[in-house]
Design a protein around this motif. Structure first.
Motif, PDB file in Angstrom:
ATOM      1  N   THR A   1       0.822  -1.208   0.000  1.00  2.00           N
ATOM      2  CA  THR A   1       0.000   0.000   0.000  1.00  2.00           C
ATOM      3  C   THR A   1       0.855   1.257   0.000  1.00  2.00           C
ATOM      4  O   THR A   1       2.057   1.221   0.304  1.00  2.00           O
ATOM      5  CB  THR A   1      -0.910   0.049   1.247  1.00  2.00           C
ATOM      6  OG1 THR A   1      -0.079   0.190   2.411  1.00  2.00           O
ATOM      7  CG2 THR A   1      -1.757  -1.208   1.372  1.00  2.00           C
ATOM      8  N   GLU A   2       0.223   2.378  -0.305  1.00  2.00           N
ATOM      9  CA  GLU A   2       0.898   3.675  -0.280  1.00  2.00           C
ATOM     10  C   GLU A   2       1.412   3.987   1.124  1.00  2.00           C
ATOM     11  O   GLU A   2       2.517   4.504   1.298  1.00  2.00           O
ATOM     12  CB  GLU A   2      -0.074   4.778  -0.729  1.00  2.00           C
ATOM     13  CG  GLU A   2      -0.435   4.736  -2.200  1.00  2.00           C
ATOM     14  CD  GLU A   2       0.730   5.156  -3.088  1.00  2.00           C
ATOM     15  OE1 GLU A   2       1.461   6.083  -2.706  1.00  2.00           O
ATOM     16  OE2 GLU A   2       0.917   4.535  -4.160  1.00  2.00           O
TER      17      GLU A   2
ATOM     18  N   THR B   1       4.827   0.519  -4.868  1.00  2.63           N
ATOM     19  CA  THR B   1       3.781  -0.460  -4.552  1.00  2.63           C
ATOM     20  C   THR B   1       3.709  -1.530  -5.646  1.00  2.63           C
ATOM     21  O   THR B   1       4.184  -1.319  -6.770  1.00  2.63           O
ATOM     22  CB  THR B   1       2.398   0.213  -4.432  1.00  2.63           C
ATOM     23  OG1 THR B   1       2.049   0.770  -5.705  1.00  2.63           O
ATOM     24  CG2 THR B   1       2.409   1.305  -3.369  1.00  2.63           C
TER      25      THR B   1
ATOM     26  N   SER C   1     -10.661   4.299   3.997  1.00  4.68           N
ATOM     27  CA  SER C   1      -9.651   3.908   3.019  1.00  4.68           C
ATOM     28  C   SER C   1      -9.600   4.793   1.789  1.00  4.68           C
ATOM     29  O   SER C   1      -8.630   4.746   1.046  1.00  4.68           O
ATOM     30  CB  SER C   1      -9.868   2.450   2.594  1.00  4.68           C
ATOM     31  OG  SER C   1     -11.206   2.238   2.208  1.00  4.68           O
TER      32      SER C   1
ATOM     33  N   MET D   1      -8.059  -1.168   6.054  1.00  2.48           N
ATOM     34  CA  MET D   1      -6.717  -0.883   5.556  1.00  2.48           C
ATOM     35  C   MET D   1      -5.643  -0.976   6.632  1.00  2.48           C
ATOM     36  O   MET D   1      -4.463  -1.053   6.326  1.00  2.48           O
ATOM     37  CB  MET D   1      -6.660   0.482   4.887  1.00  2.48           C
ATOM     38  CG  MET D   1      -6.841   1.648   5.834  1.00  2.48           C
ATOM     39  SD  MET D   1      -6.577   3.234   5.022  1.00  2.48           S
ATOM     40  CE  MET D   1      -4.831   3.189   4.721  1.00  2.48           C
TER      41      MET D   1
ATOM     42  N   ASN E   1      -8.753  -5.654   0.735  1.00  2.00           N
ATOM     43  CA  ASN E   1      -7.601  -4.780   0.543  1.00  2.00           C
ATOM     44  C   ASN E   1      -7.831  -3.696  -0.495  1.00  2.00           C
ATOM     45  O   ASN E   1      -6.901  -3.001  -0.886  1.00  2.00           O
ATOM     46  CB  ASN E   1      -6.375  -5.617   0.159  1.00  2.00           C
ATOM     47  CG  ASN E   1      -5.755  -6.243   1.387  1.00  2.00           C
ATOM     48  OD1 ASN E   1      -5.744  -5.636   2.438  1.00  2.00           O
ATOM     49  ND2 ASN E   1      -5.263  -7.452   1.244  1.00  2.00           N
TER      50      ASN E   1
ATOM     51  N   GLN F   1      -8.645  -0.179  -1.942  1.00  2.00           N
ATOM     52  CA  GLN F   1      -8.358   1.120  -1.351  1.00  2.00           C
ATOM     53  C   GLN F   1      -9.629   1.959  -1.210  1.00  2.00           C
ATOM     54  O   GLN F   1      -9.653   2.925  -0.478  1.00  2.00           O
ATOM     55  CB  GLN F   1      -7.353   1.866  -2.207  1.00  2.00           C
ATOM     56  CG  GLN F   1      -5.983   1.251  -2.153  1.00  2.00           C
ATOM     57  CD  GLN F   1      -4.951   2.274  -1.716  1.00  2.00           C
ATOM     58  OE1 GLN F   1      -5.077   3.443  -2.002  1.00  2.00           O
ATOM     59  NE2 GLN F   1      -3.951   1.831  -1.020  1.00  2.00           N
TER      60      GLN F   1
END
Length: 606
Positions: free
Chosen positions: A92-93, A129, A329, A354, A444, A446
């Motif tokens: 993730t970011e 990522t 998220s 998240m 998961n 976003q």
């Protein structure tokens, strides 16, 4: 894993732990790395330096310190000129930025904002990522070809999330000088091979992933690296209306069909009922107790979607009088909110999924599992948010609904799993992880967009109540059912937050013995709950439910031949006499009652 050396990049003589690590390492480690490694990190380092592999897979339980190990190894490889740059690939970011911050603390400068073009000379590499690799694999391949590169693949199972991501990782990092794969949770339930992971065929002909170094939860717990986890499970009566208009009442934890379990579970998590407020009050009381020993301890609710997350945050404010940190998220400030909460002493955070993987908030010690995701992978990642130990004696507490799948995962915390490529299934046998990955992929995402899938299980939650059900610890179950707010519940909510693992076990045994003794003294008329110890109240699985339905259908089939009545007529008559919904939605108790009744009818005819 592959052990072939890259002769052009490895040191002329493979260094040994004695020549490079002892006695100065890690006290005088290059690049400002940590001045003390845990035993498993030291062991993994020594194995790597001894063998000098191109590919290395390290499996270590969440909270064990995979990042420290990886960055220490990166420092060593850079210092010895085995590699010239580092690429970290994260799920993730937020994790990408965490890696860059952790690397900066040990003197490795990673650019977490890199998108294209030449990298500034002030950086030693990039943090990106898996999605970013998927978009531009050739960009990263060119970077790997131009300079000797160490690629750190964090939570490597994500490279198998989609065919495109796996292919992109292979394309991008095939030329890399060294590849370090990390994971902290059971591997995927599907059979997609994971890039750069070696699979070995066992005697049964099944190929399983082969790790170069494994450090499981059990070992980490024994070493004091992670906290022991106390699971507090709550059941209670649920009532809901199905899409067909039928009203169904059932007790959470009772044996039911898969759909009925799902609907009862969702009814419990509905913020308009009484189950969630009761569990949140209990969790807040637990947090207050834990903070006596861990003053900055925090709590986290893992919610299914934004609407419920907001409702839970509102409930927490009503219950505690203080505002909860809300992390959604699709919120552009999500990372900053998590960081701010981590650095504060605030009590509560509510997040939409998240936070389940990799996010580092070490002070989290109490959790509420308020999502209907039941995969072993997601469960392990979620619980992993609470197990990171900062000092010996800290405990973690996670509140769960009494759902068979979740209780099964809680009882298998120490089970180490490998990724299996070949899964032969016997006829009629169910794969317990068969639906994991679809759920995991959804979890998961976003953003929490409306996928329309809720229509499939359309229902209306009518009412819910909570009952303290049991405590699960180290594979054992303790406690007797108790009403929220009762002294019996407080017996478990009041367990000290600072205890050694063996002290937790002893204390739970004593609390249960005291409750049993107290129960025996009460008149039967006062026993409004099932007063049996947890180990004598097994949670019936879906498989056992299938057996009961099969037995009922067999008995009805036999009675068809005796009575000459059609199957449908007999089932309808059983429902009329015994009550309850159709067999597909009936509880175990209702099925047993119908089996007894049809046996009674058959006996009268002989």
């Amino acid at each position: 894993m592959t052990t072939a050396n890259d002769a052009s990049t490895a040191p002329t003589a493979a260094p040994t732990p004695s020549s490079h690590l002892s006695p100065a390492f890690p006290g005088r480690a290059p690049w400002g790395t940590a001045n003390k490694l845990r035993a498993w990190q030291q062991g993994a380092m020594e194995r790597y330096i001894q063998e000098q592999p191109r590919d290395f897979l390290a499996v270590a339980t969440p909270g064990a310190g995979k990042t420290t190990f990886a960055l220490t190894l990166a420092s060593w490889l850079l210092h010895h000129h085995v590699v010239q740059q580092v690429t970290v690939v994260a799920p993730t970011e937020h994790l990408k930025k965490q890696w860059a911050e952790a690397a900066a603390r040990v003197g490795i400068k990673l650019d977490p904002e890199y998108s294209a073009g030449p990298l500034s000379k002030e950086y030693d590499g990039v943090a990106i990522t898996y999605a970013g690799v998927g978009v531009r694999p050739m960009l990263h391949r060119n970077r790997s070809e131009q300079r000797k590169t160490l690629v750190i693949l964090d939570e490597i199972h994500h490279a198998g999330d989609s065919k495109s991501w796996g292919e992109a990782c292979l394309e991008a990092f095939e030329p890399a000088t060294r590849r370090l794969a990390l994971t902290g949770t059971p591997f995927r339930s599907d059979t997609n091979p994971i890039p750069f992971v070696q699979y070995e065929e066992g005697n049964d002909g099944i190929r399983r992933s082969s790790a170069d170094y494994t450090y499981g939860y059990g070992s980490a717990l024994a070493d004091g690296v992670v906290r022991p986890v106390i699971f507090l499970s709550y059941s209670g009566n649920m009532r809901w209306r199905t899409k067909a208009g039928d009203e169904i009442a059932a007790r959470l934890g009772e044996p039911m069909t898969k759909d009925a379990v799902s609907q009862a579970w969702r009814t419990a998590l509905d913020p308009r009922g009484e189950w969630m407020p009761s569990v949140l009050r209990a969790a807040d009381a637990r947090l207050t107790e834990v903070r006596k020993g861990i003053p900055d301890a925090g709590a986290l609710v893992i919610a299914s979607d934004q609407e419920q997350a907001r409702a839970y945050a509102k409930l927490i404010r009503e219950i505690t009088g203080t505002k909860a940190t809300l992390v959604l998220s699709d919120d552009t400030g999500a990372s900053k909110r998590i960081d701010a909460f981590s650095a504060s002493e605030d009590r509560w955070m509510v997040a939409v999924r998240m936070v389940s993987e990799g996010v580092d908030v070490p002070r989290l010690a109490v959790g509420v599992y308020a999502t209907t995701i039941s995969t072993p992978l997601f469960f392990a990642q979620a619980v992993g948010r609470f197990v990171r130990s900062r000092r010996r004696g800290e405990t973690a507490s996670v509140f769960l609904p009494t759902v068979p799948d979740l209780l099964g995962h809680a009882n298998e915390m120490e089970v180490e799993r490998d990724h299996v490529l070949d899964k032969p299934k016997k006829e009629g046998e169910e794969d317990p992880y068969a639906e994991s990955e679809k759920e995991m992929d959804e979890a998961n995402k976003q953003e929490d967009e409306d996928t329309g899938e809720q229509e499939q299980f359309s229902f209306e939650a009518l009412e819910s109540e909570a009952v303290f059900d049991r405590v699960l610890y180290d594979g054992a179950e303790f406690g007797m059912q108790a009403h929220p707010g009762s002294e019996e519940e407080q017996d478990y909510l009041g367990i000290p937050g600072l205890l050694e693992p063996d002290q937790v076990q002893l204390l739970l045994q004593k609390r249960q013995a005291r409750q049993i003794a107290h129960s025996k003294k009460k008149p039967d008329t006062e026993a409004d709950l099932l007063e049996l110890p947890a180990e004598r109240r097994p949670v019936v699985s879906h498989k056992e439910m299938m057996e009961l339905r099969k037995k009922l259908n067999t008995m009805v089939g036999a009675y068809v031949h005796q009575s000459g009545k059609p199957h449908g007529v007999i089932h309808t008559e059983l429902r009329r006499v015994c009550g309850g919904p159709p067999s597909a939605e009936a509880t175990a108790g209702q099925l047993r009652q119908r089996i007894t009744k049809v046996q009674e009818w058959a006996t009268r005819m002989t």
